[in-house]
Design an enzyme around this catalytic site. Structure first.
Site, short mmCIF file in Angstrom:
data_model
loop_
_atom_site.label_atom_id
_atom_site.label_comp_id
_atom_site.label_asym_id
_atom_site.label_seq_id
_atom_site.Cartn_x
_atom_site.Cartn_y
_atom_site.Cartn_z
N ARG A 1 0.85 -1.19 0.00
CA ARG A 1 0.00 0.00 0.00
C ARG A 1 0.89 1.24 0.00
O ARG A 1 1.94 1.28 0.65
CB ARG A 1 -0.90 0.03 1.24
CG ARG A 1 -2.10 -0.90 1.18
CD ARG A 1 -3.14 -0.46 0.13
NE ARG A 1 -4.30 -1.34 0.08
CZ ARG A 1 -4.44 -2.38 -0.75
NH1 ARG A 1 -3.49 -2.70 -1.60
NH2 ARG A 1 -5.55 -3.09 -0.76
N HIS A 27 -1.82 0.23 -9.83
CA HIS A 27 -2.44 -0.66 -8.83
C HIS A 27 -3.17 -1.82 -9.53
O HIS A 27 -4.36 -2.03 -9.31
CB HIS A 27 -3.40 0.11 -7.90
CG HIS A 27 -3.76 -0.68 -6.67
ND1 HIS A 27 -4.10 -0.10 -5.47
CD2 HIS A 27 -3.83 -2.02 -6.44
CE1 HIS A 27 -4.37 -1.04 -4.58
NE2 HIS A 27 -4.22 -2.23 -5.15
P1 NDP Z 1 -1.64 -11.18 4.96
O1 NDP Z 1 -2.58 -10.60 5.94
O2 NDP Z 1 -1.79 -12.62 4.60
O3 NDP Z 1 -0.14 -10.96 5.42
C1 NDP Z 1 0.33 -9.75 5.88
C2 NDP Z 1 1.79 -9.90 6.28
O4 NDP Z 1 2.27 -8.65 6.75
C3 NDP Z 1 1.98 -10.90 7.43
O5 NDP Z 1 3.18 -11.60 7.28
C4 NDP Z 1 2.05 -9.97 8.63
O6 NDP Z 1 2.77 -10.50 9.76
C5 NDP Z 1 2.82 -8.81 8.05
N1 NDP Z 1 2.61 -7.61 8.86
C6 NDP Z 1 1.46 -6.97 9.15
N2 NDP Z 1 1.69 -5.92 9.96
C7 NDP Z 1 3.02 -5.91 10.20
C8 NDP Z 1 3.86 -5.10 10.98
N3 NDP Z 1 3.39 -4.07 11.68
N4 NDP Z 1 5.17 -5.39 11.01
C9 NDP Z 1 5.66 -6.44 10.31
N5 NDP Z 1 4.91 -7.25 9.53
C10 NDP Z 1 3.60 -6.98 9.49
O7 NDP Z 1 -1.80 -10.28 3.65
P2 NDP Z 1 -1.53 -10.67 2.14
O8 NDP Z 1 -0.18 -11.26 2.03
O9 NDP Z 1 -2.66 -11.44 1.62
O10 NDP Z 1 -1.58 -9.23 1.46
C11 NDP Z 1 -0.66 -8.23 1.84
C12 NDP Z 1 -1.06 -6.89 1.28
O11 NDP Z 1 -0.80 -6.81 -0.11
C13 NDP Z 1 -2.55 -6.55 1.35
O12 NDP Z 1 -2.91 -6.14 2.66
C14 NDP Z 1 -2.67 -5.43 0.35
O13 NDP Z 1 -2.40 -4.20 0.97
C15 NDP Z 1 -1.57 -5.75 -0.66
N6 NDP Z 1 -2.11 -6.19 -1.94
C16 NDP Z 1 -1.82 -5.47 -3.07
C17 NDP Z 1 -2.27 -5.87 -4.29
C18 NDP Z 1 -1.93 -5.11 -5.51
O14 NDP Z 1 -2.53 -5.33 -6.55
N7 NDP Z 1 -0.95 -4.22 -5.44
C19 NDP Z 1 -3.10 -7.07 -4.45
C20 NDP Z 1 -3.36 -7.74 -3.22
C21 NDP Z 1 -2.88 -7.31 -2.02
P3 NDP Z 1 2.30 -11.87 10.47
O15 NDP Z 1 2.74 -12.96 9.53
O16 NDP Z 1 3.03 -11.88 11.75
O17 NDP Z 1 0.80 -11.79 10.61
C1 OXD Z 2 -5.98 -6.07 -2.78
C2 OXD Z 2 -5.56 -5.23 -3.88
O1 OXD Z 2 -5.69 -5.73 -1.64
O2 OXD Z 2 -5.92 -5.54 -5.03
O3 OXD Z 2 -6.62 -7.09 -3.03
O4 OXD Z 2 -4.84 -4.26 -3.66
#
Ligand code: NDP
Ligand code: OXD
Length: 311
Positions: free
Chosen positions: A226, A274
């Site tokens: 993000r 995006h």
């Molecule tokens: P998940 O919820 O499965 O994983 C999030 C990861 O981030 C976990 O490993 C979590 O740690 C870690 N995390 C969260 N907060 C912190 C913190 N404060 N410090 C360190 N690590 C942290 O999410 P996804 O992998 O499914 O998706 C990740 C993000 O990707 C989405 O939230 C979205 O913003 C973005 N996204 C973007 C897309 C695009 O098209 N650009 C498409 C889809 C998603 P822990 O393992 O300990 O829980």
């Molecule tokens: C998502 C994205 O979070 O597309 O799924 O950014």
């Protein structure tokens, strides 16, 4: 009982989602916002960047399913009842798309494609001796569903992998870190840094001038998490000085990225709109239906977001 779901996204095609869901439950009552009809019927909503004000129109809403992974927009809704369950999609299609996006751009950074493009524009033969992937260190911020899949693909391509998450993880072939010190370790060893973090209060402005300074000189940065995780002015300063050699950015503090934003014209920035990955209707439909059946039967939902953690 015939389940009723309200679809609200101007980015996704309602017909595709209706057909994929009705292929599993032909009698599904599928409504598309703003054509809510009897608002009391609606107990579940499938939303992406839903219009603010929508949720308070739905007195019987019990479940909001985010049509994607990152739920920050839902939590930005001031009318979101505190006890409303929010779930997300964990879609194999979206996971495959994002790991392909990450691999595409990690390979482009590793093989110095921006430098080769610049040389080609000047008809200049710029021989860059290839370096084995194993000598290139890739740091992954976020080891969730998308970070893990990306790590797996990058591992198969031979890169040396470091990862950072909120809780300590163990992943084969990845040197895993957590906490403040862990972040410093990952930053300082990332020739290419990939951000796949969700946006929460703790990840907002995380990547600032100090974080970029911590990275090796000439490192590359890829952000598909993000935009607000990055202090954009600090990234621009790091790019201007050459400390960061190139940034590939899919997400921005303001989207669409304003026409006057410096990222558009910066020679060391690649902008994608995006679109790194989207949830696919066909592969996501079973989990949406599963949650609707759980709602009907009063069973616990799947893929529920932890509201206290914000993701
Ligand atoms: P998940 O919820 O499965 O994983 C999030 C990861 O981030 C976990 O490993 C979590 O740690 C870690 N995390 C969260 N907060 C912190 C913190 N404060 N410090 C360190 N690590 C942290 O999410 P996804 O992998 O499914 O998706 C990740 C993000 O990707 C989405 O939230 C979205 O913003 C973005 N996204 C973007 C897309 C695009 O098209 N650009 C498409 C889809 C998603 P822990 O393992 O300990 O829980
Ligand atoms: C998502 C994205 O979070 O597309 O799924 O950014």
């Amino acid at each position: 009982v015939n389940p009723c779901i309200l679809f609200a996204s101007v980015y996704d095609k309602p017909d595709e989602w209706r057909d994929a869901l009705r292929a599993l439950v032909p009698s599904l009552d599928f409504r598309v916002y703003p054509d809510v009809q009897q608002a009391e019927d609606i107990e579940a909503a499938l939303v992406w960047r839903h219009p603010l004000g929508m949720v308070k129109q739905l007195p019987n809403l019990k479940l909001v399913i985010n049509l994607g992974a990152g739920v920050n927009h839902i939590f930005d809704d001031p009318d979101l009842p505190p006890d409303l369950t929010v779930a997300r999609l964990v879609d194999p299609g979206q996971t495959a798309q994002i790991s392909a996006y990450v691999a595409q751009h990690v390979l482009a950074m590793h093989r110095q494609m921006p430098e080769l493009r610049r040389a080609q524009n000047e008809s200049r033969w710029n021989y860059i001796h290839p370096m084995p992937a194993s000598e290139c260190r890739v740091g992954l911020l976020g080891l969730g569903n998308l970070g893990r899949a990306s790590a797996e693909l990058l591992g198969r391509l031979g890169f040396s992998l470091f990862g950072w998450s909120r809780t300590q993880r163990e992943l084969a072939g990845v040197s895993c870190h957590s906490g403040v010190d862990g972040l410093q370790q990952v930053l300082s060893q990332s020739d290419i840094l990939v951000c796949l973090l969700p946006l929460t209060p703790s990840t907002t402005d995380l990547l600032d001038a100090r974080a970029f300074a911590r990275m090796p000189k000439g490192a590359a940065f890829i952000n598909a998490g993000r935009g607000a995780t990055v202090v954009e002015g600090d990234l621009l300063a790091a790019l201007d000085s050459g400390h960061i050699r190139h940034a590939v950015l899919d997400v921005f503090r303001q989207e669409p990225l304003p026409a006057e934003h410096r990222f558009w014209q910066h020679p060391a920035v690649t902008v994608t709109p995006h679109n790194a990955a989207v949830a696919e209707a066909r592969s996501s439909a079973p989990q949406v239906i599963d949650n609707l059946m759980r709602l009907r039967d009063g069973r616990p939902f799947i893929n529920v977001v932890d509201r206290s953690a914000g993701y």
